[in-house]
Enzyme design. Structure first.
Site, short mmCIF file in Angstrom:
data_model
loop_
_atom_site.label_atom_id
_atom_site.label_comp_id
_atom_site.label_asym_id
_atom_site.label_seq_id
_atom_site.Cartn_x
_atom_site.Cartn_y
_atom_site.Cartn_z
N ASP A 112 0.86 -1.18 0.00
CA ASP A 112 0.00 0.00 0.00
C ASP A 112 0.89 1.23 0.00
OD1 ASP A 112 -2.36 1.74 0.27
OD2 ASP A 112 -3.37 -0.15 0.76
N HIS A 147 -2.61 2.94 -4.76
CA HIS A 147 -2.17 2.45 -3.45
C HIS A 147 -0.74 1.93 -3.52
CE1 HIS A 147 -5.75 2.86 -0.93
NE2 HIS A 147 -6.49 2.46 -1.95
N ASP A 192 -8.29 -0.84 -6.61
CA ASP A 192 -9.24 0.10 -5.98
C ASP A 192 -8.70 1.52 -5.93
OD1 ASP A 192 -7.29 -0.93 -4.21
OD2 ASP A 192 -8.44 -0.22 -2.48
N GLU A 193 -9.64 2.44 -5.89
CA GLU A 193 -9.41 3.83 -5.48
C GLU A 193 -8.30 4.56 -6.22
OE1 GLU A 193 -11.16 3.74 -1.00
OE2 GLU A 193 -9.09 3.07 -1.17
N GLU A 208 -4.79 1.06 9.33
CA GLU A 208 -4.42 2.47 9.63
C GLU A 208 -4.39 2.72 11.14
OE1 GLU A 208 -6.68 1.52 7.42
OE2 GLU A 208 -6.73 2.83 5.66
C1 ACM Z 1 -10.74 -0.99 -0.08
O1 ACM Z 1 -11.25 -0.97 1.06
N1 ACM Z 1 -10.23 0.11 -0.60
C2 ACM Z 1 -10.71 -2.19 -0.88
#
Ligand code: ACM
Ligand code: ZN
Length: 762
Positions: free
Chosen positions: A192, A267, A331-332, A475
């Site tokens: 990440d 990420h 993702d994201e 986190e």
């Molecule tokens: C995620 O929670 N971004 C997969």
């Protein structure tokens, strides 16, 4: 007496003793996950040091050795291929039993364990571990028959080892615990922004640079400063390839597949920090020490070298992980750099891609072709649906079950891991009583209630649901103690949800198994959460009686809730809660769940402060957001305050720049202050108002400003709640108008919500 006779007599005595079915079972039998079929009979069987363990091939023998190593006082010498009629355990491969299933038959004479695969034997042994008494050194088992198999083949759990690093030993410990609950897939989130955690021989800087960040652990996650590339990282760590081999082997011996996640295209700031040449603008960056949003430093799909790099990385990863599935994240990704990058634009033109969503789809499809050419299956977060799903891909649905629904309709396999049921980084109790977490609210019963096959799916779609998985994003998981707290006991609910057949699942029954489960977790030395015993309070305004009705609840059916008011002590003889409590004035309620005269969980203190706007009509311009509508118009005058969980149904929220709330006090009332309760969680895009103005009117048409409070933006890394008070000269009035101004555009970009609960008029 000759020696042989003496020995036979001795054996006979031991055997008779071992078969003594009057031996008391020290406890009630509970197994988690609940077996598909289980019939418990009277009587018992005792496993002792001269019990023969009969096997006839290597797989059975390995299972026997696992059984023997699981308990004290036994030795490998007990394994034999001779048969006997008394005091034995027999392992037997039975082809007709489902994959991962097993059959366990225990009589006073013997125990028979049948399975078709090693994992079935492993699970039978886990059941045996739970059938045994907790403390006793004697291995006394109840006589019974169990026929068991899982409902779903994917029973997963994800550890995020990037945001905080966890040592190999903790990963191994987690594997043991997953096996205990019959989970079979450990998803390791190895990459990440905040840390690259796996050694890649061809690209050593990934760990030399990417695995370490400037230590800002003393600051709140979302208030950590941006690091320069030149600053040396000291917080972090990574697994060497030898470590990974050990983890994979250890897991495999326990029936668990370890699936790596190698995030892309986003990420990956840790990777860009090590190799900026694989990003669009190639600008060096530091490894972030905390929250980063939006994520713009991502891989450049315009450059061939990026794909070469990723294929090289995946080649080393596939050497280490034999898992059928390789997770590529997906993702994201914020694709603003792709819009500005000439290589990306060129790629889009050549490939005929209309937008950057299609460019991401191109990226993932290309990785899917690569992985499938190596005989692996690509799996990714549900964003991989956007711009078109790669042909052989499996989808992990995290933003609810919608992505899973869509993917299954397109004929793809799916794993359900919806955040609002299965993200273990969310709170499991009242946030004020819990260690700092990500937000949200996922109590034990909610995990249990999840159903991987969505009702509205067709039979064909349901066939594509492989199972479910819980994720622990780290986190806020700063150490192993907190990690355990967030995993336990929710992993037990996960295990039964995903293993036990639907018609055998019952929250009522499961909740009866919580006490024995906690005893076992105590015995294992696990720092589990007891939040399931906490009381939650909600209230309703009774418009006719003009009373506040306070409802107290606990997740466990028929639990004994007791409460007291103000200075009265709370104890086992306090009032027992049976129906909503009616209140007419400011009261401190103290409440807890009791069992056998002791309070089981934390005491909840609910201070209900009455004020002059209680139950009064409030009108809103514009109307609050549909997703955060609390209990409707009365939310801000119902006395019950919202918690740090912004989904708790006590908050009203707006994305608008300005909100106007008018309170009708029904008659002229003497007032001198208005207090506005607000929440801030900057990481979730929730900000305190920057200005609040109170105006008063006698007739509801002409308003006069009474006071104003300006509150400029301040950086704040924590979720916080504050009451903003605007006081003025005491006066008689009927209408109170409150204007609340939203920050509108926060310094770090994105939208801004304001969250308000309770407008107190005094
Ligand atoms: C995620 O929670 N971004 C997969
Ligand atoms: Zn680019």
């Amino acid at each position: 007496m000759n020696a042989v006779l003496k020995l036979s007599l001795l054996l006979l005595i031991i055997t008779l003793w071992a078969c003594d079915n009057k031996t008391e079972l020290p406890q009630e039998i509970t197994v988690i996950p609940e077996p598909a079929e289980m019939t418990i009979r009277n009587g018992s069987f005792q496993l002792v040091s001269n019990t023969k363990i009969i096997t006839s091939d290597e797989i059975e023998k390995q299972a026997a050795l696992l059984l023997l190593s699981s308990f004290n006082g036994l030795s490998d010498d007990q394994v034999t291929n001779d048969t006997t009629k008394h005091n034995f355990v027999r392992f037997e491969i039975e082809k007709d039993i489902a994959d991962e299933g097993y059959e366990l038959e225990i009589t006073p004479e013997m125990m028979s364990i049948k399975a078709s695969k090693p994992s079935g034997f492993i699970y039978a042994i886990q059941t045996i571990r739970q059938l045994l008494p907790i403390e006793s050194k004697e291995l006394i088992l109840p006589t019974l028959t169990i026929k068991d198999e899982p409902q779903y083949p994917w029973r997963g759990f994800m550890l995020d080892v990037s945001r905080h690093f966890f040592e190999k030993e903790y990963v191994l410990k987690t594997i043991d615990r997953m096996t205990y609950f019959k989970l079979n897939t450990l998803h390791l989130h190895l990459i990440d922004d905040q840390g690259w955690r796996i050694e890649i021989k061809k690209y050593p800087k990934l760990t030399e640079i990417g695995a370490f960040r400037v230590d800002q652990e003393d600051k709140p996650w979302d208030a950590r400063l941006v690091n320069e590339p030149s600053e040396k990282g000291t917080y972090g760590g990574f697994y060497t390839q030898e470590d990974i081999k050990e983890i994979v082997q250890y897991a495999s011996e326990r029936g668990i597949t370890v699936m790596p996640e190698i995030e892309m295209p986003a990420h990956v700031t840790s990777a860009i920090a090590a190799y900026p040449e694989f990003s669009c603008q190639e600008i060096p960056v530091g490894v972030p020490s905390g929250g980063l949003w939006p994520i713009t430093d991502i891989y450049c799909p315009g450059k061939e070298s990026t794909f070469q790099f990723l294929e090289d990385v995946l080649n080393e990863v596939m050497e280490l992980f034999p898992s059928k599935y390789i997770h590529v994240g997906g993702d994201e990704a914020t694709k603003t750099n792709w819009e500005k990058c000439k290589d990306c634009q060129k790629r889009m033109a050549i490939e005929g891609l209309d937008d950057t969503a299609e460019l991401q789809s191109y990226f993932i499809k290309r990785m899917e072709r690569f992985l499938s050419s190596k005989g692996r299956i690509l799996i990714g977060w549900d964003e991989i649906l956007e711009g078109g799903l790669a042909p052989g891909a499996t989808v992990m649905s995290w933003r609810g079950t919608k992505g899973g629904w869509e993917a299954s309709e397109q004929g793809h396999d799916v794993v359900m891991t919806p955040g609002d049921y299965l993200y273990f980084n969310q709170y499991q109790g009242e946030p004020d009583y819990e260690p700092l977490a990500f937000g949200g609210y996922v109590p034990l019963s909610r995990v249990y209630s999840f159903e991987p096959m969505v009702d509205s799916m067709s039979a064909e779609q349901k066939k594509h649901v492989l199972g479910a998985q819980a994720n622990l994003w780290s986190e806020f998981i700063v150490d192993e103690q907190i990690s355990e707290y967030m995993i336990f006991p929710r992993i037990a609910a996960l295990s039964e949800m995903v293993w036990t057949p639907k018609d055998k699942k019952s929250w009522d029954n499961f909740s009866k198994k919580i006490d024995p489960l906690f005893e076992r977790l105590d015995h294992m030395g696990i720092n589990y959460s007891k939040s399931v015993f906490a009381v939650t309070a909600s209230s309703k305004y009774d418009t006719t009686s003009k009373e506040l009705l306070v409802t107290l609840k606990n997740e466990i059916p028929s639990s004994e809730i007791r409460y007291s008011f103000n200075d009265e002590p709370l104890n086992a003889s306090s009032l027992k809660y049976t129906s909503p409590i009616s209140l007419k004035e400011t009261t401190l309620i103290k409440t807890a769940v009791f069992k056998d005269n002791v309070a089981l969980g934390d005491t909840l203190y609910k201070n209900l402060i009455f004020h002059k706007a209680f139950g009064k009509k409030m009108s809103y311009k514009p109307k609050y957001n549909k997703s955060y509508a609390g209990i409707g118009d009365l939310t801000l005058g119902n006395i019950i305050r919202g918690s740090k969980n912004f989904h708790d149904g006590q908050w009203l929220a707006w994305l608008d720049d300005e909100v106007e709330i008018i309170i009708d006090l029904e008659e002229k009332t003497e007032i001198s202050a208005v207090r506005i309760g607000a929440m801030e969680t900057q990481a979730a895009g929730i900000f305190y108002p920057i200005n609040m103005i109170v105006s008063l009117s006698e007739d509801g048409s002409i308003y006069k400003k009474a006071g104003e409070l300006k509150r400029p933006f301040k950086e704040n890394g924590f979720p916080t709640i504050e009451d903003f008070e605007i006081s003025f000269e005491r006066q008689n009035t009927r209408y109170v108008k409150v204007m609340i101004q939203n920050i509108g555009s926060p310094p770090k970009g994105g939208g801004a919500f304001i969250f308000i609960d309770e407008i107190m008029v005094e």
